[in-house]
Design a protein around this motif. Structure first.
Motif, mmCIF file in Angstrom:
data_model
loop_
_atom_site.group_PDB
_atom_site.id
_atom_site.type_symbol
_atom_site.label_atom_id
_atom_site.label_comp_id
_atom_site.label_asym_id
_atom_site.label_seq_id
_atom_site.Cartn_x
_atom_site.Cartn_y
_atom_site.Cartn_z
ATOM 1 N N THR A 45 13.902 -64.223 -3.654
ATOM 2 C CA THR A 45 15.124 -64.784 -3.087
ATOM 3 C C THR A 45 16.150 -63.697 -2.794
ATOM 4 O OG1 THR A 45 14.759 -66.847 -4.301
ATOM 5 C CG2 THR A 45 16.983 -66.434 -3.460
ATOM 6 N N LEU A 47 15.550 -60.491 -2.272
ATOM 7 C CA LEU A 47 15.085 -59.695 -1.133
ATOM 8 C C LEU A 47 15.250 -60.454 0.174
ATOM 9 C CD1 LEU A 47 11.829 -58.077 -2.595
ATOM 10 C CD2 LEU A 47 14.040 -56.981 -2.212
ATOM 11 N N ALA A 48 15.000 -61.758 0.138
ATOM 12 C CA ALA A 48 15.152 -62.559 1.357
ATOM 13 C C ALA A 48 16.613 -62.593 1.806
ATOM 14 C CB ALA A 48 14.638 -63.981 1.129
ATOM 15 N N VAL A 50 18.965 -60.311 1.092
ATOM 16 C CA VAL A 50 19.322 -58.978 1.589
ATOM 17 C C VAL A 50 18.711 -58.752 2.968
ATOM 18 C CG1 VAL A 50 19.061 -56.507 1.184
ATOM 19 C CG2 VAL A 50 19.627 -58.019 -0.708
ATOM 20 N N GLY A 51 17.441 -59.160 3.119
ATOM 21 C CA GLY A 51 16.795 -59.018 4.419
ATOM 22 C C GLY A 51 17.493 -59.827 5.499
ATOM 23 N N THR A 52 17.932 -61.049 5.132
ATOM 24 C CA THR A 52 18.657 -61.872 6.101
ATOM 25 C C THR A 52 19.972 -61.216 6.502
ATOM 26 O OG1 THR A 52 17.695 -63.879 5.143
ATOM 27 C CG2 THR A 52 19.669 -64.141 6.500
ATOM 28 N N PHE A 54 20.702 -57.962 6.437
ATOM 29 C CA PHE A 54 20.432 -56.814 7.301
ATOM 30 C C PHE A 54 19.968 -57.265 8.685
ATOM 31 C CE2 PHE A 54 20.690 -54.422 3.439
ATOM 32 C CZ PHE A 54 21.016 -53.139 3.839
ATOM 33 N N TRP A 55 19.154 -58.301 8.731
ATOM 34 C CA TRP A 55 18.672 -58.787 10.029
ATOM 35 C C TRP A 55 19.832 -59.296 10.878
ATOM 36 C CZ3 TRP A 55 18.808 -63.671 12.334
ATOM 37 C CH2 TRP A 55 18.074 -63.784 13.515
ATOM 38 N N SER A 59 20.634 -57.368 14.207
ATOM 39 C CA SER A 59 20.400 -58.126 15.441
ATOM 40 C C SER A 59 21.674 -58.240 16.277
ATOM 41 C CB SER A 59 19.862 -59.524 15.110
ATOM 42 O OG SER A 59 20.811 -60.256 14.347
#
Length: 456
Positions: A45, A47-48, A50-52, A54-55, A59
């Protein structure tokens, strides 16, 4: 002879006991699997998320790193640039006289109608028979490009009467239109560009006159309100570097020295207990309070210049000191007492024991905590706004005493810009630069820690 009848009952009791043990083990194993599953879910969760984050930032921000450029053929028309010949230094003329003569000629060049030069270049690039008025033609190109043409002519007066290919920045509104960040179905009254400019931009993009290239000026230019398409982060980036330099030069030695004294040399009494409590409380004080303290102490009392990296660095130093002191003391406490006892037992003084034996062991932890504290200070915004670092400064600071902005404050300014369609992507690009700088600092901390641990 008596035969015991306890055999079957004993066997049944053992079996029941083993069953209870198996049930208990099953529950324990189930609990362990649930705990591991929750741990994995928490990591995934995090990582998701943090990834969201950064994305979303990447983007939105990566389109800002490409900018629409217009390849035009500029004619330095002598009828428009009606100026005297460039001054030539006469024999025996002093430096001051020649400089004054040259400046007078440059003022004469500046008064030329450079907008007419840009307008004519745009008309020449338009397809045959395409009609466009002067205002619509000028709206295609960034307003600051006329100053660049003037500078080209000042640098080379021989351009007069020649046609020269020049690549100019498209305006922010043109860039928005071509990138699709503006709804093309809106009526003309709600569009930022006239119908002529929009049609010409589409045709020039189709025939290759307009192309998208990497926007290096984001890193080399300062902020600009008159020419938003050429706005950059150079001033804010240098201002942040000056502030971090001040934090490193002040917070690190003061914080580490304070931690060493409190942990190794200070007597344990009510005064040191009071100091420790206050240090822990300062670590939890909101950053905006440090901004108010800096505005009152450094600007009003000491008279330091407002919106200067020196003031921002001092404020961030005060904010970072408690973190460095607490982290350094934790590293010192983690050293086993046997190391201190062995050093003292071999005849070392207390100072030698601390600096020759304890500090080398704790150096990786101290260094890591210090760099992480500096990286945290780099992203602080609230105290910088209080001391005026959000002022519009269109120059790169030469010294820490010059007015400047900072990356967090520049992000704040761009986020509130009225041209949201253009500066929303530019804001995310600035966030990417700030995150890259913070990640670089954290990576340096990790590498130095590993290197020092292997050496130790």
């Amino acid at each position: 002879m008596t035969i015991s009848s306890s055999g079957p009952s004993t066997s049944a009791a053992d079996e029941a006991k083993r069953a209870r043990i198996r049930a208990s083990l099953a529950r324990r194993h189930l609990t362990e699997r649930i705990f591991k599953g929750l741990g994995v879910a928490a990591v995934v969760t995090a990582l998701a998320l943090v990834g969201t984050l950064f994305w979303m930032v990447i983007s939105k921000g990566y389109p800002a790193f490409t900018q629409a450029n217009v390849a035009l053929e500029v004619y330095f028309d002598p009828e428009i640039i009606d100026v005297d010949a460039a001054p030539v230094r006469a024999a025996g003329q002093s430096d001051a006289d020649f400089r004054a003569q040259n400046l007078a000629w440059q003022r004469q060049v500046t008064l030329a109608n450079w907008n007419a030069i840009v307008e004519q270049a745009v008309r020449d690039a338009a397809p045959a028979g395409f009609e466009i008025d002067a205002r619509s033609a000028l709206a295609l190109v960034e307003t600051g490009e006329r100053h660049r043409l003037r500078d080209l002519f000042v640098a080379n007066p021989a351009l007069l009467g020649q046609r020269v290919p020049v690549e100019m920045l498209a305006s922010a509104n043109t860039d928005n239109w071509l990138k699709g960040t503006i709804n093309r179905d809106l009526e003309d009254s709600r569009q930022q560009l006239s119908a002529q400019t929009r049609a010409l931009a589409d045709q020039l993009l189709e025939n290759g006159t307009i192309s998208f290239k990497f926007a290096w000026h984001i890193f080399t230019n300062v902020d600009s309100r008159s020419a938003p398409a050429s706005a950059g982060l150079a001033g804010a980036f240098v201002g942040s570097l000056y502030m971090m330099l001040i934090v490193i030069l002040l917070a690190v030695p003061i914080g580490v020295a304070s931690a060493i004294y409190l942990e190794e040399f200070a007597p344990k009494n009510r005064w040191t207990d009071l100091i420790e409590v206050n240090i822990n409380n300062l670590a939890a004080v909101p950053s905006i309070v440090f901004g108010l303290l800096g505005a009152a102490a450094f600007i009003q009392y000491f008279g330091l210049p407002r919106s200067a990296p020196i003031v921002g660095g001092l404020v961030l130093t005060l904010m970072t000191l408690p973190t460095i002191i607490i982290a350094t003391r934790s590293s010192l406490r983690a050293v086993p007492p046997s190391l201190r006892q062995a050093a003292l037992g071999l005849g070392a003084s207390k100072t030698q024991m601390v600096f020759h034996h304890v500090l080398p062991v704790t150096l990786p932890g101290i260094l890591t905590a210090t760099i992480i504290g500096v990286a945290q200070a780099l992203g602080e915004t609230a105290p910088l706004l209080i001391i005026g670092m959000n002022a519009f400064v269109a120059s790169i600071p030469a010294t820490p005493f010059d007015q400047a902005s900072a990356l967090p404050a520049q992000i704040y300014l761009w986020q509130g810009n009225e041209n949201r369609n253009f500066f929303e992507a530019r804001t995310s690009a600035a966030i990417m630069v700030l995150l890259a700088l913070m990640l670089a600092l954290n990576a340096i901390a990790v590498l130095l820690r590993r290197r020092l641990e292997r050496r130790g």
